[in-house]
Design a protein around this motif. Structure first.
Motif, PDB file in Angstrom:
ATOM      1  N   ILE A  39       0.874  -1.172   0.000  1.00  0.00           N
ATOM      2  CA  ILE A  39       0.000   0.000   0.000  1.00  0.00           C
ATOM      3  C   ILE A  39       0.910   1.220   0.000  1.00  0.00           C
ATOM      4  N   ARG A  40       0.804   2.019  -1.034  1.00  0.00           N
ATOM      5  CA  ARG A  40       1.709   3.152  -1.205  1.00  0.00           C
ATOM      6  C   ARG A  40       0.995   4.456  -0.880  1.00  0.00           C
ATOM      7  N   VAL A  41       1.614   5.246   0.003  1.00  0.00           N
ATOM      8  CA  VAL A  41       1.091   6.573   0.348  1.00  0.00           C
ATOM      9  C   VAL A  41       1.593   7.548  -0.707  1.00  0.00           C
ATOM     10  N   THR A  42       0.678   8.129  -1.463  1.00  0.00           N
ATOM     11  CA  THR A  42       1.050   9.058  -2.525  1.00  0.00           C
ATOM     12  C   THR A  42       1.033  10.497  -2.003  1.00  0.00           C
ATOM     13  N   GLY A  43       1.465  11.411  -2.858  1.00  0.00           N
ATOM     14  CA  GLY A  43       1.435  12.812  -2.463  1.00  0.00           C
ATOM     15  C   GLY A  43       2.779  13.419  -2.177  1.00  0.00           C
ATOM     16  N   GLY A  44       3.831  12.596  -2.267  1.00  0.00           N
ATOM     17  CA  GLY A  44       5.172  13.134  -2.115  1.00  0.00           C
ATOM     18  C   GLY A  44       5.594  13.385  -0.686  1.00  0.00           C
ATOM     19  N   LEU A  45       6.665  14.154  -0.549  1.00  0.00           N
ATOM     20  CA  LEU A  45       7.320  14.347   0.736  1.00  0.00           C
ATOM     21  C   LEU A  45       6.407  14.949   1.788  1.00  0.00           C
ATOM     22  N   SER A  46       5.583  15.930   1.422  1.00  0.00           N
ATOM     23  CA  SER A  46       4.735  16.586   2.412  1.00  0.00           C
ATOM     24  C   SER A  46       3.743  15.606   3.028  1.00  0.00           C
ATOM     25  N   GLU A  47       3.185  14.706   2.218  1.00  0.00           N
ATOM     26  CA  GLU A  47       2.251  13.713   2.750  1.00  0.00           C
ATOM     27  C   GLU A  47       2.970  12.658   3.579  1.00  0.00           C
ATOM     28  N   HIS A  48       4.199  12.312   3.177  1.00  0.00           N
ATOM     29  CA  HIS A  48       4.957  11.330   3.951  1.00  0.00           C
ATOM     30  C   HIS A  48       5.317  11.884   5.322  1.00  0.00           C
ATOM     31  N   LEU A  49       5.680  13.162   5.396  1.00  0.00           N
ATOM     32  CA  LEU A  49       5.951  13.774   6.694  1.00  0.00           C
ATOM     33  C   LEU A  49       4.692  13.824   7.550  1.00  0.00           C
ATOM     34  N   ARG A  50       3.547  14.129   6.929  1.00  0.00           N
ATOM     35  CA  ARG A  50       2.288  14.144   7.686  1.00  0.00           C
ATOM     36  C   ARG A  50       1.968  12.749   8.224  1.00  0.00           C
ATOM     37  N   PHE A  51       2.276  11.732   7.430  1.00  0.00           N
ATOM     38  CA  PHE A  51       2.036  10.363   7.882  1.00  0.00           C
ATOM     39  C   PHE A  51       2.909  10.025   9.101  1.00  0.00           C
ATOM     40  N   ILE A  59       8.926   1.063  13.530  1.00  0.00           N
ATOM     41  CA  ILE A  59      10.152   0.647  12.851  1.00  0.00           C
ATOM     42  C   ILE A  59      10.868   1.904  12.375  1.00  0.00           C
ATOM     43  N   THR A  60      11.973   2.248  13.029  1.00  0.00           N
ATOM     44  CA  THR A  60      12.611   3.537  12.771  1.00  0.00           C
ATOM     45  C   THR A  60      13.104   3.683  11.346  1.00  0.00           C
ATOM     46  N   ARG A  61      13.536   2.579  10.708  1.00  0.00           N
ATOM     47  CA  ARG A  61      14.029   2.709   9.335  1.00  0.00           C
ATOM     48  C   ARG A  61      12.916   3.121   8.379  1.00  0.00           C
ATOM     49  N   LYS A  62      11.662   2.894   8.767  1.00  0.00           N
ATOM     50  CA  LYS A  62      10.541   3.305   7.925  1.00  0.00           C
ATOM     51  C   LYS A  62      10.346   4.813   7.948  1.00  0.00           C
ATOM     52  N   ARG A  63      10.951   5.478   8.934  1.00  0.00           N
ATOM     53  CA  ARG A  63      10.761   6.923   9.049  1.00  0.00           C
ATOM     54  C   ARG A  63      11.688   7.695   8.122  1.00  0.00           C
ATOM     55  N   SER A  64      12.579   7.019   7.452  1.00  0.00           N
ATOM     56  CA  SER A  64      13.583   7.700   6.644  1.00  0.00           C
ATOM     57  C   SER A  64      12.968   8.328   5.400  1.00  0.00           C
ATOM     58  N   ILE A  65      13.400   9.550   5.086  1.00  0.00           N
ATOM     59  CA  ILE A  65      13.004  10.184   3.832  1.00  0.00           C
ATOM     60  C   ILE A  65      14.232  10.461   2.975  1.00  0.00           C
ATOM     61  N   GLU A  66      15.333   9.756   3.281  1.00  0.00           N
ATOM     62  CA  GLU A  66      16.570   9.957   2.545  1.00  0.00           C
ATOM     63  C   GLU A  66      16.378   9.621   1.066  1.00  0.00           C
ATOM     64  N   GLY A  67      16.825  10.515   0.217  1.00  0.00           N
ATOM     65  CA  GLY A  67      16.752  10.288  -1.215  1.00  0.00           C
ATOM     66  C   GLY A  67      15.463  10.750  -1.860  1.00  0.00           C
ATOM     67  N   GLN A  68      14.488  11.217  -1.070  1.00  0.00           N
ATOM     68  CA  GLN A  68      13.233  11.665  -1.660  1.00  0.00           C
ATOM     69  C   GLN A  68      13.385  13.036  -2.285  1.00  0.00           C
ATOM     70  N   MET A  69      12.652  13.266  -3.355  1.00  0.00           N
ATOM     71  CA  MET A  69      12.664  14.567  -4.009  1.00  0.00           C
ATOM     72  C   MET A  69      11.929  15.578  -3.147  1.00  0.00           C
ATOM     73  N   VAL A  70      12.554  16.742  -2.962  1.00  0.00           N
ATOM     74  CA  VAL A  70      11.921  17.820  -2.211  1.00  0.00           C
ATOM     75  C   VAL A  70      11.111  18.641  -3.207  1.00  0.00           C
ATOM     76  N   LYS A  71       9.817  18.368  -3.247  1.00  0.00           N
ATOM     77  CA  LYS A  71       8.962  19.031  -4.220  1.00  0.00           C
ATOM     78  C   LYS A  71       7.603  19.280  -3.593  1.00  0.00           C
ATOM     79  N   THR A  72       7.096  20.474  -3.785  1.00  0.00           N
ATOM     80  CA  THR A  72       5.791  20.798  -3.235  1.00  0.00           C
ATOM     81  C   THR A  72       5.147  21.862  -4.101  1.00  0.00           C
ATOM     82  N   PHE A  73       3.824  21.909  -4.067  1.00  0.00           N
ATOM     83  CA  PHE A  73       3.095  22.938  -4.792  1.00  0.00           C
ATOM     84  C   PHE A  73       2.663  24.070  -3.862  1.00  0.00           C
TER      85      PHE A  73
END
Length: 374
Positions: A39-51, A59-73
């Motif tokens: 199950i993939r959470v869409t919406g990019g970095l801002s939605e992943h941070l909200r999640f 699981i702390t390794r799941k909290r990583s956002i390393e390598g994600q594109m920093v993009k927002t509207f």
């Protein structure tokens, strides 16, 4: 960001809860016989941070956002700074915008080795042997600067990797880049280890006459042994100081960045004081310092070098960086205090000039018609 499971009931409840919290989801089903589904959470970095803030994954390794594109509207203008009345965890990202904290994100200056990994190279030997050259960078930049959507934001060169590496002497890409920034009267700055930037002094003066511009040279140490051990194949630090002096004499606001500061290697008071003395003599308009970051691949490369070259420091570094990429706060504060000197400006301050229409400026060249590769 994906949540994986083979149990249909767990997947169903995960989806129900996520949608109840307002997340948009997508399903990625594998061909595995066990029914593994993501199950993939869409919406990019801002939605992943909200999640992360809403669920705080165990699981702390799941909290990583390393390598994600920093993009927002979102419209990312600062309109207020005020306490929010609650405590939130902070997640690390890497940019070239200097340290800041906003919207649950801690951002730090980055370094180039992780970019090599992203491009499929090794962060160790490949980084030292392979240089990736974007030969159409001036044309792409000129195209971007002529877009109606571009708001003439400050362009900081050298925040990920040095634009004046030795191959610049062959390709001369910075000439076209400075010309594009000059023609657009776009605020900009450069950080480098190389005196080669003096080649383009005339262009820098033209830019400084039209908009804000500044330069900074990275000089971690003047001690010969420490320089050769930690910065092989780079221009001599005293040549960099001469470049600082020449730029300031010419009217280009130029500072010195003492970075990285490495405990036990280049942080002795005598070493730092010598850099401060020589930088002040060179007329540095700013002097700053940053402690060593050991993130991701950089950590492995540095610790391997430390075990080979300075094994007596290994226990100290293992303790200092046991909790992550950064030394403890008290150690960072100690390093920061070392580069402060009364009467010496800190940080990076490019010369600011009001930007007005320039009647004698050449009109920006139209974008090239041929599509670019990058």
């Amino acid at each position: 960001m994906r949540i994986a499971n083979t149990d249909p009931e767990i997947l169903r409840w995960t989806e129900i809860c996520a949608r109840r919290l307002g997340f948009k989801l997508a399903h990625d089903r594998t061909i595995d016989r066990n029914g593994l589904t993501y199950i993939r959470v869409t919406g990019g970095l801002s939605e992943h941070l909200r999640f992360f803030h809403l669920t705080d994954p165990a699981i702390t390794r799941k909290r990583s956002i390393e390598g994600q594109m920093v993009k927002t509207f979102a419209d990312l203008r600062v309109v207020a700074v005020e306490p929010i009345g609650r405590v939130l965890p902070l997640y690390d990202i890497t940019t070239g915008t200097r340290d800041f904290i906003a919207n649950g994100v801690v951002s730090h200056n980055c370094f180039a080795r992780p970019t090599h990994t992203y491009l499929g190279f090794d962060a160790g030997r490949d980084f030292e042997r392979e240089i990736v050259v974007k030969v159409n960078a001036p044309e792409v930049l000129r195209t971007e600067l002529t877009k109606r959507s571009w708001k003439r934001e400050h362009v900081a060169l050298g925040t990920n990797t040095d634009p004046y590496q030795w191959v610049e002497g062959r390709y001369r890409l910075m000439v076209g880049i400075w010309e594009a920034l000059r023609d657009a009267a776009n605020p900009c700055s450069v950080l480098t280890k190389s005196p080669l930037l003096l080649r383009d002094l005339d262009l820098m003066l033209e830019i400084a006459a039209r908009t804000s511009f500044g330069a900074s040279l990275s000089i971690p140490t003047l001690e010969e042994k420490a320089w050769r051990a930690t910065e092989p194949h780079t221009p001599h630090p005293r040549a960099r100081l001469e470049a600082v002096a020449e730029l300031n004499r010419a009217g280009i606001a130029t500072g010195v960045l003492i970075a990285p500061l490495m405990p036990g290697i280049n942080d002795s008071p005598a070493q730092v004081e010598e850099v401060l003395d020589r930088a002040t003599e060179a007329g540095a308009t700013s002097i700053g310092g940053i402690g060593l970051h050991l993130r991701g691949e950089v950590r492995h490369v540095f610790m391997r070098w430390l075990r080979e070259q300075r094994p007596e420091l290994v226990p100290r570094y293992e303790k200092l960086y046991s909790r992550g990429a950064y030394a403890p706060r008290e150690e960072r504060e100690r390093l920061a205090r070392m580069v402060r000197r009364a009467g010496t400006p800190s940080g990076f301050r490019p010369v600011s000039r009001p930007v007005e229409p320039i009647t004698d400026a050449p009109a920006p060249k139209p974008p090239p018609r041929q599509d670019t590769l990058f």
